[in-house]
Scaffold this motif. Structure first.
Motif, short mmCIF file in Angstrom:
data_model
loop_
_atom_site.label_atom_id
_atom_site.label_comp_id
_atom_site.label_asym_id
_atom_site.label_seq_id
_atom_site.Cartn_x
_atom_site.Cartn_y
_atom_site.Cartn_z
N LEU A 55 0.73 -1.24 0.08
CA LEU A 55 -0.03 -0.08 -0.22
C LEU A 55 1.04 1.07 -0.06
CD1 LEU A 55 -2.81 1.42 0.14
CD2 LEU A 55 -2.61 1.09 2.57
N LYS A 56 1.97 1.19 0.87
CA LYS A 56 2.73 2.32 0.84
C LYS A 56 3.43 2.66 -0.42
CE LYS A 56 6.87 4.13 3.09
NZ LYS A 56 7.90 3.68 4.07
N GLU A 57 3.81 1.59 -1.36
CA GLU A 57 4.51 1.86 -2.41
C GLU A 57 3.41 2.28 -3.62
OE1 GLU A 57 5.73 -2.07 -3.55
OE2 GLU A 57 7.29 -1.92 -2.32
N LEU A 58 1.93 1.76 -3.47
CA LEU A 58 1.14 2.45 -4.42
C LEU A 58 0.61 3.81 -3.93
CD1 LEU A 58 -1.76 -0.39 -4.17
CD2 LEU A 58 -0.31 0.18 -5.99
N LEU A 59 0.70 4.32 -2.81
CA LEU A 59 0.37 5.66 -2.39
C LEU A 59 1.73 6.61 -2.87
CD1 LEU A 59 -1.14 5.00 1.00
CD2 LEU A 59 -2.34 5.57 -1.04
N LEU A 60 2.90 6.15 -2.79
CA LEU A 60 4.10 7.04 -3.00
C LEU A 60 4.30 7.09 -4.45
CD1 LEU A 60 6.05 6.33 0.00
CD2 LEU A 60 4.85 8.48 -0.48
N SER A 61 3.69 6.09 -5.18
CA SER A 61 3.98 5.97 -6.66
C SER A 61 3.52 7.16 -7.54
CB SER A 61 3.41 4.74 -7.19
OG SER A 61 3.65 4.50 -8.71
#
Length: 85
Positions: A55-61
């Motif tokens: 989720l963190k990777e998706l939000l920061l992408s």
């Protein structure tokens, strides 16, 4: 990739495992059709990590995962408000 009939895979599992670790993925067939693949654990972890982003990777992408079609706002007329006295 070597192809192993399920009977051979069961009878010679140690050899199947050693071949997998040495040469990479091994295909197991049942009645002539592909049934399963045996892969080394390191490759399995790599596939799992790349398949499901956190989720963190998706939000920061910076890139969007999908294109959102946002409809244009309409010009709705508002009803006149009733005077409450």
């Amino acid at each position: 990739m070597n192809i192993w009939p399920v009977q051979d895979a069961k009878a010679r599992f140690s050899e199947l495992l050693a071949t997998c670790l040495r040469d990479g993925p091994q295909l197991v067939t049942r009645r002539g059709s592909e049934a399963a693949v045996l892969i080394p654990m390191s490759e399995w972890r790599r596939l799992q990590k790349s398949a499901t982003p956190m989720l963190k990777e998706l939000l920061l992408s910076d890139e969007a995962r999908a294109d959102l079609q946002i409809p244009a706002r309409g010009r709705l007329r508002r009803r006149p408000s009733a005077d409450i006295s």
